[in-house]
Motif scaffolding. Sequence first.
Motif, PDB file in Angstrom:
ATOM      1  N   ALA B 258      10.058  11.207  -1.858  1.00  0.00           N
ATOM      2  CA  ALA B 258      10.955  10.925  -0.744  1.00  0.00           C
ATOM      3  C   ALA B 258      10.139  10.840   0.535  1.00  0.00           C
ATOM      4  CB  ALA B 258      11.994  12.040  -0.642  1.00  0.00           C
ATOM      5  N   GLY B 259      10.454   9.941   1.420  1.00  0.00           N
ATOM      6  CA  GLY B 259       9.748   9.824   2.692  1.00  0.00           C
ATOM      7  C   GLY B 259       8.501   8.984   2.619  1.00  0.00           C
ATOM      8  N   ALA B 260       8.180   8.428   1.472  1.00  0.00           N
ATOM      9  CA  ALA B 260       7.027   7.554   1.357  1.00  0.00           C
ATOM     10  C   ALA B 260       7.268   6.275   2.156  1.00  0.00           C
ATOM     11  CB  ALA B 260       6.753   7.220  -0.102  1.00  0.00           C
ATOM     12  N   VAL B 261       6.194   5.792   2.757  1.00  0.00           N
ATOM     13  CA  VAL B 261       6.303   4.597   3.590  1.00  0.00           C
ATOM     14  C   VAL B 261       5.914   3.390   2.755  1.00  0.00           C
ATOM     15  CG1 VAL B 261       5.460   3.438   5.672  1.00  0.00           C
ATOM     16  CG2 VAL B 261       5.765   5.934   5.654  1.00  0.00           C
ATOM     17  N   GLU B 262       6.787   2.396   2.740  1.00  0.00           N
ATOM     18  CA  GLU B 262       6.523   1.217   1.933  1.00  0.00           C
ATOM     19  C   GLU B 262       5.695   0.209   2.723  1.00  0.00           C
ATOM     20  OE1 GLU B 262      10.091  -0.685   0.541  1.00  0.00           O
ATOM     21  OE2 GLU B 262       8.978  -2.360  -0.322  1.00  0.00           O
ATOM     22  N   GLY B 263       4.791  -0.470   2.011  1.00  0.00           N
ATOM     23  CA  GLY B 263       3.979  -1.471   2.695  1.00  0.00           C
ATOM     24  C   GLY B 263       3.305  -2.394   1.702  1.00  0.00           C
ATOM     25  N   THR B 264       2.616  -3.392   2.261  1.00  0.00           N
ATOM     26  CA  THR B 264       1.915  -4.354   1.429  1.00  0.00           C
ATOM     27  C   THR B 264       0.419  -4.298   1.751  1.00  0.00           C
ATOM     28  OG1 THR B 264       3.744  -5.735   2.131  1.00  0.00           O
ATOM     29  CG2 THR B 264       2.238  -6.692   0.531  1.00  0.00           C
ATOM     30  N   VAL B 265      -0.396  -4.342   0.721  1.00  0.00           N
ATOM     31  CA  VAL B 265      -1.844  -4.348   0.941  1.00  0.00           C
ATOM     32  C   VAL B 265      -2.220  -5.696   1.550  1.00  0.00           C
ATOM     33  CG1 VAL B 265      -4.108  -4.235  -0.156  1.00  0.00           C
ATOM     34  CG2 VAL B 265      -2.246  -2.779  -0.985  1.00  0.00           C
ATOM     35  N   SER B 266      -2.807  -5.662   2.758  1.00  0.00           N
ATOM     36  CA  SER B 266      -3.151  -6.937   3.388  1.00  0.00           C
ATOM     37  C   SER B 266      -4.636  -7.253   3.260  1.00  0.00           C
ATOM     38  CB  SER B 266      -2.742  -6.929   4.862  1.00  0.00           C
ATOM     39  OG  SER B 266      -3.395  -5.873   5.533  1.00  0.00           O
ATOM     40  N   ARG B 267      -5.447  -6.243   2.990  1.00  0.00           N
ATOM     41  CA  ARG B 267      -6.881  -6.507   2.908  1.00  0.00           C
ATOM     42  C   ARG B 267      -7.540  -5.428   2.045  1.00  0.00           C
ATOM     43  NH1 ARG B 267     -11.596  -8.041   6.096  1.00  0.00           N
ATOM     44  NH2 ARG B 267     -11.900  -6.012   7.047  1.00  0.00           N
ATOM     45  N   VAL B 268      -8.486  -5.802   1.217  1.00  0.00           N
ATOM     46  CA  VAL B 268      -9.215  -4.836   0.389  1.00  0.00           C
ATOM     47  C   VAL B 268     -10.710  -5.045   0.648  1.00  0.00           C
ATOM     48  CG1 VAL B 268      -9.691  -4.032  -1.950  1.00  0.00           C
ATOM     49  CG2 VAL B 268      -7.424  -4.943  -1.387  1.00  0.00           C
ATOM     50  N   VAL B 269     -11.399  -3.998   1.109  1.00  0.00           N
ATOM     51  CA  VAL B 269     -12.851  -4.100   1.316  1.00  0.00           C
ATOM     52  C   VAL B 269     -13.511  -3.030   0.487  1.00  0.00           C
ATOM     53  CG1 VAL B 269     -14.739  -3.994   2.984  1.00  0.00           C
ATOM     54  CG2 VAL B 269     -12.516  -4.910   3.675  1.00  0.00           C
ATOM     55  N   VAL B 275     -13.244   2.235  -1.446  1.00  0.00           N
ATOM     56  CA  VAL B 275     -12.458   1.037  -1.196  1.00  0.00           C
ATOM     57  C   VAL B 275     -11.586   1.302   0.025  1.00  0.00           C
ATOM     58  CG1 VAL B 275     -10.628  -0.440  -2.105  1.00  0.00           C
ATOM     59  CG2 VAL B 275     -12.429   0.383  -3.630  1.00  0.00           C
ATOM     60  N   ARG B 276     -11.636   0.353   0.968  1.00  0.00           N
ATOM     61  CA  ARG B 276     -10.810   0.493   2.176  1.00  0.00           C
ATOM     62  C   ARG B 276      -9.677  -0.517   2.121  1.00  0.00           C
ATOM     63  NH1 ARG B 276     -14.015   2.186   6.835  1.00  0.00           N
ATOM     64  NH2 ARG B 276     -15.533   3.603   5.949  1.00  0.00           N
ATOM     65  N   LEU B 277      -8.460   0.011   2.276  1.00  0.00           N
ATOM     66  CA  LEU B 277      -7.292  -0.853   2.245  1.00  0.00           C
ATOM     67  C   LEU B 277      -6.690  -0.948   3.634  1.00  0.00           C
ATOM     68  CD1 LEU B 277      -5.314   0.692  -0.756  1.00  0.00           C
ATOM     69  CD2 LEU B 277      -6.996  -1.149  -0.855  1.00  0.00           C
ATOM     70  N   SER B 278      -6.219  -2.131   3.991  1.00  0.00           N
ATOM     71  CA  SER B 278      -5.337  -2.247   5.141  1.00  0.00           C
ATOM     72  C   SER B 278      -3.953  -2.477   4.566  1.00  0.00           C
ATOM     73  CB  SER B 278      -5.724  -3.437   6.004  1.00  0.00           C
ATOM     74  OG  SER B 278      -6.933  -3.168   6.646  1.00  0.00           O
ATOM     75  N   VAL B 279      -3.025  -1.594   4.970  1.00  0.00           N
ATOM     76  CA  VAL B 279      -1.669  -1.718   4.447  1.00  0.00           C
ATOM     77  C   VAL B 279      -0.736  -2.006   5.614  1.00  0.00           C
ATOM     78  CG1 VAL B 279       0.207  -0.543   3.253  1.00  0.00           C
ATOM     79  CG2 VAL B 279      -2.174  -0.119   2.566  1.00  0.00           C
ATOM     80  N   LEU B 280       0.030  -3.085   5.480  1.00  0.00           N
ATOM     81  CA  LEU B 280       1.001  -3.426   6.508  1.00  0.00           C
ATOM     82  C   LEU B 280       2.346  -2.860   6.072  1.00  0.00           C
ATOM     83  CD1 LEU B 280       1.035  -5.020   9.175  1.00  0.00           C
ATOM     84  CD2 LEU B 280       1.912  -6.970   7.862  1.00  0.00           C
ATOM     85  N   THR B 281       2.846  -1.870   6.845  1.00  0.00           N
ATOM     86  CA  THR B 281       4.094  -1.237   6.432  1.00  0.00           C
ATOM     87  C   THR B 281       5.279  -2.137   6.788  1.00  0.00           C
ATOM     88  OG1 THR B 281       4.466  -0.106   8.510  1.00  0.00           O
ATOM     89  CG2 THR B 281       3.089   1.019   6.895  1.00  0.00           C
ATOM     90  N   VAL B 282       6.444  -1.772   6.233  1.00  0.00           N
ATOM     91  CA  VAL B 282       7.650  -2.571   6.516  1.00  0.00           C
ATOM     92  C   VAL B 282       8.041  -2.468   7.986  1.00  0.00           C
ATOM     93  CG1 VAL B 282       8.647  -2.676   4.200  1.00  0.00           C
ATOM     94  CG2 VAL B 282       9.005  -0.636   5.617  1.00  0.00           C
ATOM     95  N   ASP B 283       7.571  -1.388   8.681  1.00  0.00           N
ATOM     96  CA  ASP B 283       7.841  -1.257  10.119  1.00  0.00           C
ATOM     97  C   ASP B 283       6.856  -2.073  10.955  1.00  0.00           C
ATOM     98  OD1 ASP B 283       9.826   0.501   9.514  1.00  0.00           O
ATOM     99  OD2 ASP B 283       8.567   2.292   9.757  1.00  0.00           O
ATOM    100  N   GLY B 284       5.922  -2.743  10.298  1.00  0.00           N
ATOM    101  CA  GLY B 284       4.946  -3.556  11.029  1.00  0.00           C
ATOM    102  C   GLY B 284       3.735  -2.767  11.491  1.00  0.00           C
ATOM    103  N   GLN B 285       3.493  -1.570  10.927  1.00  0.00           N
ATOM    104  CA  GLN B 285       2.346  -0.755  11.316  1.00  0.00           C
ATOM    105  C   GLN B 285       1.181  -1.040  10.368  1.00  0.00           C
ATOM    106  OE1 GLN B 285       2.888   3.455  10.763  1.00  0.00           O
ATOM    107  NE2 GLN B 285       1.908   3.902  12.722  1.00  0.00           N
ATOM    108  N   GLU B 286      -0.008  -1.120  10.933  1.00  0.00           N
ATOM    109  CA  GLU B 286      -1.192  -1.355  10.116  1.00  0.00           C
ATOM    110  C   GLU B 286      -1.832  -0.006   9.813  1.00  0.00           C
ATOM    111  OE1 GLU B 286      -2.997  -4.824  10.387  1.00  0.00           O
ATOM    112  OE2 GLU B 286      -4.619  -4.250   9.034  1.00  0.00           O
ATOM    113  N   VAL B 287      -1.875   0.390   8.545  1.00  0.00           N
ATOM    114  CA  VAL B 287      -2.408   1.697   8.160  1.00  0.00           C
ATOM    115  C   VAL B 287      -3.700   1.491   7.378  1.00  0.00           C
ATOM    116  CG1 VAL B 287      -1.924   3.856   6.933  1.00  0.00           C
ATOM    117  CG2 VAL B 287      -0.048   2.563   7.959  1.00  0.00           C
ATOM    118  N   MET B 288      -4.713   2.304   7.703  1.00  0.00           N
ATOM    119  CA  MET B 288      -5.943   2.219   6.948  1.00  0.00           C
ATOM    120  C   MET B 288      -5.980   3.321   5.902  1.00  0.00           C
ATOM    121  SD  MET B 288      -9.758   1.363   7.934  1.00  0.00           S
ATOM    122  CE  MET B 288     -10.129   2.703   8.944  1.00  0.00           C
TER     123      MET B 288
END
Lengths: 292, 327
Positions: B258-269, B275-288
């Motif tokens: 519960a409370g997990a933030v949903e997002g899409t992986v936008s970049r994988v390095v 491995v570094r991921l950039s995740v774009l959340t549904v709120d439009g926040q970029e999380v590393m």
Amino acid sequence: MTSAILGPPADTVGEPSTGRAPRRRRSARPRNTLTPGAGLGLGIAMIWFSLLVLIPLIAIIVTAGEGGWDAYFQVLRSDQTWAAVTLTVSQAAIVTVINIVVGTIIAWVLVRDQFVGKSLLNIIIDVPFALPTIVAGLVLLSLYGPESPLGLEWANTERAVMLALAFVTLPFIVRTVQPVLEELDADVEEAAASLGATRGTIVRRIILPSLTPAIAAGAALSFARAISEYGSLVLLSGNLPFRTEVVSVRVLTFIENGNTQSAAALASVMLAVALVVIVGLDIAQRRVANRG
Amino acid sequence: MSIDVTGVTKTFGDFVALDNVNVSLPTGQLTALLGPSGGGKSTLLRIIAGLDTADTGTVSIEGVNATKLPPQKRNVGFVFQHYAVFKHMTVAKNVAFGLEIRKRPKDEVAARVDELLKLVHLSQFSHRLPSQLSGGQRQRMALARALAVEPTVLLLDEPFGALDAKVRKELREWLRRLHDEVAVTTVFVTHDQEEALEVADEIVVINEGRVEQVGSPDQLYDEPANDFVMGFLGEVTNLGPMTLRPHDIEVSTAPLLAGAVEGTVSRVVRIGFEVRLSVLTVDGQEVMVVLTRTHSRSLGLVEATTVWLTPATGAVVIPSMRPALVG
């Protein structure tokens, strides 16, 4: 001599733990490693140097030797010539010593101190050097000649010679020491201070040894210029034989009398004096700089 | 306390280098002054050494008020970033300098120089000139020179800043061992958080002329006083209203918690094992997010994968202070 005022050797970067110097390899290559461009440069340098310096110098020595050793020593045995040589060398030496002290102090003031008119003084330092020497003589004559506003009537005395030489050689040590002093790192002096060194100790053991090559180079230039000076002192010194006659005046007299061989002989002696002093200063500078 | 700095302020024209700094550095420890360039840490070190004077405030060293003492009288050893070697003296002469001007007997000086050169592993270079040494060797010589006078405190100003990465790493490990051996109170300035975390017993974080936090490396890393300290000691990212470290975020490919933030992986390095991921959340926040290569492969993460992010249990989390990035 000029190599002495160049900076320190480039930093050698390497591993800190395996600090052995790279072993020098002796390859089968010939020792001449000049590229075509470097060869051209060296060629131009040698031709120019030969035309301007080497060939005329050899010509003088040849002319001086034309009359054989007898004629050569005859010139030097003349009391008047000998007086001129001793006067010139001794006054040049005195002036060089004065310049070593005063020139270093002026360079110090110009680099380390902040005062009104500093940039003006920095420009004026070169005036004695830039002025036509005969004008320099006129300037000195107006101040130290007959009816001197300072009450110092030094014309026609040994002091006149010294004054004229000091005037024209003033910039040499200032200008060689100044850039070296500017390049000295402030943190080296701070390191010495934090190790307990007083200001005097820092100047004596850290700053002066770093300046020695520059001071020596400036002293050599200053001495060389002093023994060859003519223009600035003819007006003030009066060219009195045995009293204020310098070598260059004596040489001119020989030439005017058509005695080229004597002039050349005297010139060769001064050449030897200049060489001895320049080499001597270089040796002294190495000793002092390595003493620490 | 070995060094007490009280109410020190220093300005250069309009620029405030130090603003009412109060800090106490304990005896016998290795303390790092850590902070970004221009933050005032070097100025503080120079004021402790007496190379700069404070506008207001006092400095006392081993209980002696040193505020008005010149550097010669403070008995501190100072090591500079660019070595400050005496170029015209041999390595041995450099090290002997402080002892010679104290007029110690010749054989005592020679013995002490020998001992110190052994300590810094430069015995075989004693007759060389500093220009014949590498950067790392020069800095070790400078350290021996500073230690020769048996200072009450040893101050090092970005001592490894001019060296290349590999030598820097070797030398800082060596400095730590040396400190354990000679146990002189040591303060060093660095802008490299890894260097401070690895070497120091205690870290003073300085930013914009103020002390942000004082503590052990663990305290600073685990309990940062504010988001500046947290950000300076390691990478941070924002997840919702929280600031936390990228490796403290759990990634799952299904909404398990519960409370997990949903997002899409936008970049994988991928960098080596991590491995570094950039995740774009549904709120439009970029999380590393940082995770290991193995973990990433087991989750089958590629670009455009939908993921759910939660802070890991035990993660250091502080409220985000950058509202612009929230929402």
